[in-house]
Design a protein around this motif. Structure first.
Motif, PDB file in Angstrom:
ATOM      1  N   SER A 162     123.838 134.114 -58.056  1.00 43.97           N
ATOM      2  CA  SER A 162     124.207 134.161 -56.641  1.00 43.97           C
ATOM      3  C   SER A 162     125.287 133.143 -56.302  1.00 43.97           C
ATOM      4  O   SER A 162     126.034 133.325 -55.332  1.00 43.97           O
ATOM      5  CB  SER A 162     122.964 133.909 -55.773  1.00 43.97           C
ATOM      6  OG  SER A 162     122.412 132.629 -56.060  1.00 43.97           O
ATOM      7  N   GLU A 163     125.389 132.048 -57.084  1.00 39.46           N
ATOM      8  CA  GLU A 163     126.416 131.044 -56.815  1.00 39.46           C
ATOM      9  C   GLU A 163     127.823 131.574 -57.071  1.00 39.46           C
ATOM     10  O   GLU A 163     128.788 130.990 -56.608  1.00 39.46           O
ATOM     11  CB  GLU A 163     126.172 129.807 -57.681  1.00 39.46           C
ATOM     12  CG  GLU A 163     124.881 129.072 -57.390  1.00 39.46           C
ATOM     13  CD  GLU A 163     124.896 128.417 -56.021  1.00 39.46           C
ATOM     14  OE1 GLU A 163     126.001 128.038 -55.579  1.00 39.46           O
ATOM     15  OE2 GLU A 163     123.826 128.286 -55.399  1.00 39.46           O
ATOM     16  N   LYS A 220     128.986 133.275 -51.154  1.00 39.91           N
ATOM     17  CA  LYS A 220     128.651 131.884 -51.475  1.00 39.91           C
ATOM     18  C   LYS A 220     129.895 131.088 -51.848  1.00 39.91           C
ATOM     19  O   LYS A 220     130.035 129.912 -51.484  1.00 39.91           O
ATOM     20  CB  LYS A 220     127.639 131.863 -52.622  1.00 39.91           C
ATOM     21  CG  LYS A 220     127.130 130.473 -52.972  1.00 39.91           C
ATOM     22  CD  LYS A 220     126.286 129.902 -51.848  1.00 39.91           C
ATOM     23  CE  LYS A 220     125.696 128.556 -52.242  1.00 39.91           C
ATOM     24  NZ  LYS A 220     124.885 127.970 -51.151  1.00 39.91           N
TER      25      LYS A 220
END
Length: 668
Positions: A301-302, A307
């Motif tokens: 997800s980073e 993000k």
């Protein structure tokens, strides 16, 4: 410092490998440029066969292979400097004194010293390749008195070595003056090879012109001061000076066509080698990168676009993410659907909320910066109360009815330079970019009255607490600049008569303090009348406006991505996730447009800078304010032409609706 000290996945996996690829291609191009240099250095018009045979044997000689190894080391060092010092936000000096301070900075001095050394190494390789009278520093000669053979100083070899050091320093100096390490993104994306092929003629032309300029300047410098290094090196190395030869620090010695020709082509070879390394680094670093909009796995997800857009420390990743957002909003239907999709389970538009919030935060930060600059200019050095601006901004945001997106706008979005010779941080209304627009209180010529008005007062100054002149009256706060706290609790507004005066003990400074203050003012007034001092400390006319929009490439991509996503939502947004934030988007764009229009009415803001010809320094930042204004109007037109009369149902203020009506009627 930059990449080597940043613990970021994007730096390790993308940026460093791109830099390594650019250095590898620079090394692979060295044999080609060396072969061209050999052909030009041994050029013979009347003996072409002998010329070709000599060049062929020289290219396969051991000395040429050794020079290639040395040149590879120089290219590796230049590639490291490119990776270490490049910047995406240029550092703009608003006065000549600021530029002089940057040039004389210790770190810049070390940078110049390293480039002088690399210039001497390249020129040594060139002199060895040319051969003949340029090959070695010492040459045998016969003394006129005794007739014995001794080792004399070869001034031709020394001339080329000193020229290499001079060209190395010129390159380092122009790196500061022309923002050589500034990396800009192309408005039209190209593949690496077509871009390199299109930029190669300009690089070759710039190398030739810069070499001719440097050769001219160095010849003039050597004519006046060449005797000093020649005598020092001869005495240090215990070499004799051949008096039978014409010295090169004379007019007849410099009027040697062969010497000037070899100096020019050697300088061209030096600059071409360095410029190609810089060009390849720019091409590889600015190559588009596709970030996933959403990921199936939590550990990835980073690396997703929503993000990455909130990244504050790694500016190259944020810029590439904004570029990817602008590209996907225009050319990728499947990725746009991911932006408009809802989360499962829950059914929340997290992707759209994160992307739109970051874009609106960037645009709001630019608006606040413009308002702060305009307040400083309009008050002629007096800073307005911040409560007035905050009231206006809160009123404009509350009128839209969608405060959830703009309820926590960041006042500073630090698109920091990755660590460079030119340190520049892009912040909010009181950042380094807005410093040129407020009174220069740190200048030695700023009066204590200006310090008092901007809130930086010296408690021991006679200006502290009281007004020293009977013709100057203290102004109380205006009705519209009263704080929101006093209005909320019902307390009456403060009047000039109710301003409490400080104690009498603080009003009268000591005799010594007053004497020192008067002497300092006398020195300032004396220096302010000197032409050289005024020339150094006066601010450049266009630098303030250029510094204000130095990071506007990020805002341009935010405008493009936001407007195209809103326009695409008219037919692709099945869940209506964009409709909830449409009022805040329109209000933000209109407020920014009004701030930009007011800025272009200021002096020197609408004047276009002169174009620089044949320079590796990227000057596109000088016209970013014009590109931003065009992108802003294009974004509003994109939304108004798509929605048309449906915008009348959007809950926005009447002033903003009138401005949008002009776009609907194509009157802007």
């Amino acid at each position: 410092m930059f990449s080597l000290k940043q613990n970021c996945w994007f730096i390790k996996k993308v940026v460093i490998w791109r830099a390594v690829a650019s250095i590898a291609w620079s090394v692979l191009l060295l044999p080609v440029t060396t072969a061209v240099f050999v052909l030009l250095s041994r050029f013979s018009l009347f003996h072409p066969i002998q010329w070709i045979s000599e060049c062929t044997s020289l290219l396969t000689a051991s000395t040429t292979i050794f020079t290639l190894v040395v040149l590879c080391g120089v290219v590796l060092m230049i590639g490291f400097f490119n990776l270490e010092f490049y910047t995406l936000v240029p550092s703009i000096r608003c006065s000549r004194m600021s530029l002089l301070g940057t040039v004389l900075h210790p770190r810049q001095c070390v940078h110049s010293l390293v480039y002088c050394t690399m210039g001497m190494l390249v020129m040594w390789c060139a002199s060895v390749t040319i051969g003949g009278r340029y090959s070695t520093l010492g040459t045998p000669c016969r003394q006129s008195e005794s007739g014995e053979f001794v080792t004399c100083l070869n001034e031709y070899h020394l001339f080329l070595l000193l020229a290499g050091a001079f060209m190395g320093y010129s390159h380092s100096f122009l790196g500061v003056v022309q923002n050589m390490y500034y990396v800009s993104f192309q408005p039209i994306q190209q593949y690496k090879y077509p871009r390199f092929k299109g930029s190669l003629p300009a690089v070759v032309k710039g190398s030739v012109i810069q070499s001719l300029y440097s050769a001219r300047n160095f010849a003039a410098l050597y004519f006046f001061f060449g005797y000093v290094p020649k005598t020092w090196i001869a005495s240090t190395l215990n070499l004799q000076i051949d008096s039978s030869l014409q010295p090169l620090d004379s007019l007849t010695g410099l009027l040697d066509f062969s010497l000037l020709y070899h100096l020019a082509i050697s300088g061209t070879f030096l600059y071409l080698t360095w410029y190609l390394t810089v060009l390849l680094f720019r091409i590889y670093v600015t190559e588009a990168y596709s970030f996933p909009v959403q990921s199936t796995f939590t550990e990835d997800s980073e690396q997703c676009l929503p993000k990455v857009l909130t990244e504050k420390n790694t500016s190259v990743m944020k810029f590439l993410a904004l570029q990817d957002l602008a590209l996907l909003s225009q050319h990728s239907l499947s990725r746009r659907r991911e932006v408009f999709s809802l989360s499962q389970p829950g059914g929340h538009p997290h992707n759209w909320n994160a992307i739109s919030k970051e874009c609106l935060s960037l645009l709001s930060e630019l608006t606040q910066r413009l308002v702060a600059h305009q307040d400083a200019v309009a008050s002629n050095g007096r800073v307005k109360s911040q409560s007035a601006s905050s009231d206006i901004r809160s009123a404009s945001s509350s009128s839209s009815g969608t405060e959830d997106i703009l309820e926590t706008p960041r006042l500073s979005v630090p698109l920091r330079t990755p660590g460079s010779v030119f340190k520049s941080s892009v912040g909010g209304a009181h950042s380094a970019l807005t410093a040129p627009f407020t009174p220069d209180v740190d200048s030695p010529f700023s009066s204590p009255a200006i310090r008092r008005l901007v809130g930086q007062q010296d408690p021991h100054s006679p200006w502290f607490g009281t007004v020293q002149s009977p013709h100057v009256m203290r102004r109380g706060p205006k009705l519209w600049s009263a704080s929101t706290e006093s209005q909320a609790n019902g307390s009456p507004l403060a009047s000039p008569a109710t301003i409490p005066s400080p104690p009498a003990a603080n009003q009268k400074p000591s005799f010594l303090t007053q004497w020192m203050q008067n002497r300092r003012e006398q020195v300032k007034s004396f220096l302010a009348k000197r032409v050289l001092i005024v020339y150094l400390f006066n601010k450049l006319p266009e630098a303030s406006s250029q510094a204000l929009f130095a990071d506007s490439q990020a805002h341009i991509w935010a405008l493009q991505g936001l407007s195209h996503l809103v326009a695409a939502s008219f037919s692709e947004d099945q869940f209506g996730v964009v409709q909830t934030t449409l009022p805040s988007i329109l209000s933000c764009l209109v407020v920014l447009l009004e701030a930009v229009d007011r800025h272009f009415k200021l002096p020197h803001a609408s004047s276009k800078p002169a174009r620089t010809i044949c320079s590796m320094g990227d000057s596109t930042y000088k016209t970013l304010r014009f590109a931003l204004r065009a992108a802003l109007k294009t974004a509003i037109y994109k939304i108004t032409t798509t929605f048309g009369e449906h915008l009348n149902a959007v809950n926005i203020s009447s002033e903003h609706r009138k401005r949008l009506q002009q776009f609907l009627e194509f009157k802007e």
